[in-house]
Write a protein that holds these residues in place. Sequence first.
Motif, PDB file in Angstrom:
ATOM      1  N   GLU A 157       0.793  -1.790   0.079  1.00 35.74           N
ATOM      2  CA  GLU A 157      -0.221  -0.208  -0.263  1.00 35.74           C
ATOM      3  C   GLU A 157       0.660   1.312   0.052  1.00 35.74           C
ATOM      4  O   GLU A 157       0.748   2.337  -0.666  1.00 35.74           O
ATOM      5  CB  GLU A 157      -0.546   0.248   1.191  1.00 35.74           C
ATOM      6  N   ARG A 158       1.920   1.279   0.539  1.00 38.48           N
ATOM      7  CA  ARG A 158       2.892   2.063   0.989  1.00 38.48           C
ATOM      8  C   ARG A 158       3.698   2.351  -0.340  1.00 38.48           C
ATOM      9  O   ARG A 158       3.489   3.816  -0.790  1.00 38.48           O
ATOM     10  CB  ARG A 158       3.842   1.973   2.150  1.00 38.48           C
ATOM     11  N   VAL A 159       4.078   1.368  -1.083  1.00 40.74           N
ATOM     12  CA  VAL A 159       4.912   1.912  -2.073  1.00 40.74           C
ATOM     13  C   VAL A 159       3.778   2.097  -3.445  1.00 40.74           C
ATOM     14  O   VAL A 159       4.247   3.022  -4.157  1.00 40.74           O
ATOM     15  CB  VAL A 159       5.044   0.556  -2.936  1.00 40.74           C
ATOM     16  N   PRO A 182      22.303  -8.385 -15.425  1.00 41.71           N
ATOM     17  CA  PRO A 182      22.582  -7.408 -16.505  1.00 41.71           C
ATOM     18  C   PRO A 182      21.743  -6.710 -17.526  1.00 41.71           C
ATOM     19  O   PRO A 182      21.995  -5.888 -17.523  1.00 41.71           O
ATOM     20  CB  PRO A 182      22.072  -9.091 -17.420  1.00 41.71           C
ATOM     21  N   ARG A 183      20.827  -6.781 -17.121  1.00 44.77           N
ATOM     22  CA  ARG A 183      19.017  -5.571 -17.398  1.00 44.77           C
ATOM     23  C   ARG A 183      18.846  -4.808 -16.165  1.00 44.77           C
ATOM     24  O   ARG A 183      18.523  -3.291 -16.389  1.00 44.77           O
ATOM     25  CB  ARG A 183      18.357  -6.356 -17.819  1.00 44.77           C
ATOM     26  N   GLY A 184      19.244  -4.470 -15.081  1.00 44.59           N
ATOM     27  CA  GLY A 184      19.415  -3.478 -14.086  1.00 44.59           C
ATOM     28  C   GLY A 184      20.046  -3.681 -12.884  1.00 44.59           C
ATOM     29  O   GLY A 184      20.869  -4.555 -12.475  1.00 44.59           O
ATOM     30  N   ALA A 185      19.264  -3.722 -11.220  1.00 49.31           N
ATOM     31  CA  ALA A 185      19.687  -3.739 -10.064  1.00 49.31           C
ATOM     32  C   ALA A 185      18.758  -4.364  -9.557  1.00 49.31           C
ATOM     33  O   ALA A 185      17.385  -3.388  -9.578  1.00 49.31           O
ATOM     34  CB  ALA A 185      21.089  -2.475  -9.698  1.00 49.31           C
ATOM     35  N   LEU A 186      18.410  -4.592  -8.484  1.00 51.36           N
ATOM     36  CA  LEU A 186      18.428  -5.288  -7.460  1.00 51.36           C
ATOM     37  C   LEU A 186      17.899  -4.383  -6.173  1.00 51.36           C
ATOM     38  O   LEU A 186      19.002  -4.296  -5.610  1.00 51.36           O
ATOM     39  CB  LEU A 186      17.914  -6.706  -6.378  1.00 51.36           C
ATOM     40  N   VAL A 187      17.143  -3.799  -6.013  1.00 51.92           N
ATOM     41  CA  VAL A 187      17.304  -3.012  -4.536  1.00 51.92           C
ATOM     42  C   VAL A 187      15.876  -3.481  -3.691  1.00 51.92           C
ATOM     43  O   VAL A 187      14.966  -4.431  -3.788  1.00 51.92           O
ATOM     44  CB  VAL A 187      16.928  -1.090  -4.640  1.00 51.92           C
ATOM     45  N   LYS A 188      16.014  -2.443  -2.351  1.00 49.18           N
ATOM     46  CA  LYS A 188      14.334  -3.022  -1.234  1.00 49.18           C
ATOM     47  C   LYS A 188      13.702  -1.299  -1.167  1.00 49.18           C
ATOM     48  O   LYS A 188      14.933  -0.952  -0.961  1.00 49.18           O
ATOM     49  CB  LYS A 188      15.757  -3.882   0.051  1.00 49.18           C
ATOM     50  N   ILE A 189      12.872  -1.756  -1.221  1.00 50.11           N
ATOM     51  CA  ILE A 189      12.084  -0.482  -0.917  1.00 50.11           C
ATOM     52  C   ILE A 189      10.666  -0.774  -0.158  1.00 50.11           C
ATOM     53  O   ILE A 189       9.790  -1.681   0.211  1.00 50.11           O
ATOM     54  CB  ILE A 189      11.449   0.519  -2.692  1.00 50.11           C
ATOM     55  N   GLU A 190      10.727   0.073   0.812  1.00 50.75           N
ATOM     56  CA  GLU A 190       9.883  -0.711   2.619  1.00 50.75           C
ATOM     57  C   GLU A 190       9.600  -2.288   2.231  1.00 50.75           C
ATOM     58  O   GLU A 190       8.688  -2.822   2.990  1.00 50.75           O
ATOM     59  CB  GLU A 190       8.579   0.064   1.200  1.00 50.75           C
ATOM     60  N   GLY A 191      11.129  -2.420   2.808  1.00 48.79           N
ATOM     61  CA  GLY A 191      11.078  -4.037   2.883  1.00 48.79           C
ATOM     62  C   GLY A 191      11.122  -4.612   1.571  1.00 48.79           C
ATOM     63  O   GLY A 191      10.950  -6.156   1.564  1.00 48.79           O
ATOM     64  N   LEU A 192      10.187  -4.856   0.723  1.00 53.41           N
ATOM     65  CA  LEU A 192      10.287  -5.389  -0.548  1.00 53.41           C
ATOM     66  C   LEU A 192      11.076  -5.551  -1.811  1.00 53.41           C
ATOM     67  O   LEU A 192      11.760  -3.785  -2.328  1.00 53.41           O
ATOM     68  CB  LEU A 192       8.292  -4.810  -1.406  1.00 53.41           C
ATOM     69  N   ARG A 193      11.680  -6.497  -1.967  1.00 54.66           N
ATOM     70  CA  ARG A 193      12.374  -6.118  -2.943  1.00 54.66           C
ATOM     71  C   ARG A 193      11.871  -5.360  -4.499  1.00 54.66           C
ATOM     72  O   ARG A 193      10.260  -6.171  -5.399  1.00 54.66           O
ATOM     73  CB  ARG A 193      12.527  -7.583  -4.273  1.00 54.66           C
ATOM     74  N   GLY A 194      12.706  -4.642  -5.446  1.00 57.44           N
ATOM     75  CA  GLY A 194      12.010  -4.083  -6.710  1.00 57.44           C
ATOM     76  C   GLY A 194      13.540  -4.146  -7.561  1.00 57.44           C
ATOM     77  O   GLY A 194      14.642  -4.832  -7.266  1.00 57.44           O
ATOM     78  N   VAL A 195      13.026  -3.528  -8.789  1.00 55.14           N
ATOM     79  CA  VAL A 195      13.997  -3.374 -10.015  1.00 55.14           C
ATOM     80  C   VAL A 195      14.996  -2.347 -10.702  1.00 55.14           C
ATOM     81  O   VAL A 195      12.952  -2.003 -11.425  1.00 55.14           O
ATOM     82  CB  VAL A 195      13.630  -4.747 -11.241  1.00 55.14           C
ATOM     83  N   ILE A 240       8.894   5.054  -8.458  1.00 57.53           N
ATOM     84  CA  ILE A 240       8.872   4.386  -8.591  1.00 57.53           C
ATOM     85  C   ILE A 240       7.575   4.254  -9.928  1.00 57.53           C
ATOM     86  O   ILE A 240       7.145   4.812 -10.251  1.00 57.53           O
ATOM     87  CB  ILE A 240       8.219   3.773  -7.387  1.00 57.53           C
ATOM     88  N   ILE A 241       8.319   3.941 -10.952  1.00 60.41           N
ATOM     89  CA  ILE A 241       7.133   3.607 -12.341  1.00 60.41           C
ATOM     90  C   ILE A 241       6.437   2.098 -12.152  1.00 60.41           C
ATOM     91  O   ILE A 241       5.076   2.967 -13.300  1.00 60.41           O
ATOM     92  CB  ILE A 241       8.296   3.753 -13.462  1.00 60.41           C
ATOM     93  N   LYS A 242       6.388   1.147 -11.920  1.00 63.44           N
ATOM     94  CA  LYS A 242       5.326   0.973 -12.167  1.00 63.44           C
ATOM     95  C   LYS A 242       5.465  -0.640 -10.541  1.00 63.44           C
ATOM     96  O   LYS A 242       6.036  -1.167  -9.852  1.00 63.44           O
ATOM     97  CB  LYS A 242       5.478  -1.239 -13.009  1.00 63.44           C
ATOM     98  N   VAL A 243       3.765  -0.796 -10.608  1.00 63.34           N
ATOM     99  CA  VAL A 243       3.634  -1.398  -8.734  1.00 63.34           C
ATOM    100  C   VAL A 243       2.523  -2.941  -8.897  1.00 63.34           C
ATOM    101  O   VAL A 243       1.655  -1.912 -10.195  1.00 63.34           O
ATOM    102  CB  VAL A 243       3.595  -0.608  -8.152  1.00 63.34           C
ATOM    103  N   ARG A 244       3.047  -4.048  -9.273  1.00 63.97           N
ATOM    104  CA  ARG A 244       2.111  -4.310 -10.134  1.00 63.97           C
ATOM    105  C   ARG A 244       2.598  -5.818  -8.394  1.00 63.97           C
ATOM    106  O   ARG A 244       3.398  -6.968  -8.146  1.00 63.97           O
ATOM    107  CB  ARG A 244       3.245  -5.583 -10.463  1.00 63.97           C
TER     108      ARG A 244
END
Length: 310
Positions: A157-159, A178-191, A213-217
């Motif tokens: 909900e926060r993201v 190869p196409r990006g980097a993994l990060v953590k946002i609000e405890g969730l993993r994102g690319v 943040i450009i996409k949240v699914r």
Amino acid sequence: MSFNLDSFQIGDLITGKIIKLEPTGVLVDFYTDQLAYVPLLELSLTEIQSPEEAVQLNQIREFLVVGNYDGEHGIFFSHCSPETLKDSDRLYETALYLASEKCGHPVNREDLIVQTKIRDVHGNGVSATIQWFLCSQEHPPTVSFSIRKLEMRIAWERVGQLQAEDVIVYGKILKKTPRGALVKIEGLRGVILTYVDKHREELVVGEKLPLNIIKVREDCNHIVLLHRSVSIRLRQLQVGQVVSGIIRGIKNYGVFVDIGDLYALLPTSKMFHPSVDHPNQLFKINDHLKAKIIKIDPENCQVVLESCGS
């Protein structure tokens, strides 16, 4: 210890008191006839080594009631009419058909529990996830309890809110891909999409970056982010705009052009020399180029060009 569905409903928030701390979990009093055991994994969204890192003895905490079934399955419907959602028989028919296909034999309705979750509301109806749980008299359905999944629900909900408000977030790089980097946002993993980011080689594991943040699914556990500078540059561009840049990469399918903070693609098919076998017959690395923007896809960080002469 587990509880049957007569005691609790999946998705409910309930309050419990931490009665005992153990090395691998805690005992919680939900004011029923028996105490519930909640394992270490379900005590926090972050990785912890002991219960004391997440809860305290005699503390009152909220828990999410979650399923604890064998054979959990689900399907995502991007377009589901309100009439379908109101008609439980149609939902059961869909779930029975899918469950029977998955199991390889007919499934009886009494052996199936169906849960429906609304994901999004749009003009043509809603997006929804239908989950089904197989059970039987020998293996009745039970429920379990989780702080982690409650925190996860709050985090999603926060993201979503951060995306809607276009807030700058800071994510620590966990791993480069190869196409990006993994990060953590609000405890969730994102690319972070970096395959068109000209600064991708400068990324350092452990570094914190300003991101949008450009996409949240949530339904497919997917968060996509862009470096703030790339996001700003994308917003400055328009379809039909002529841009100048420097060629930084040449592939058989096109050339990548540095147009400031990101790389745009000039496909071979959009060049003025369709008879050329390979773009390297026309261009060299560090050549200057002018081209017209014909497509911008912010969610996938793609800018596509076509030749417009020198």
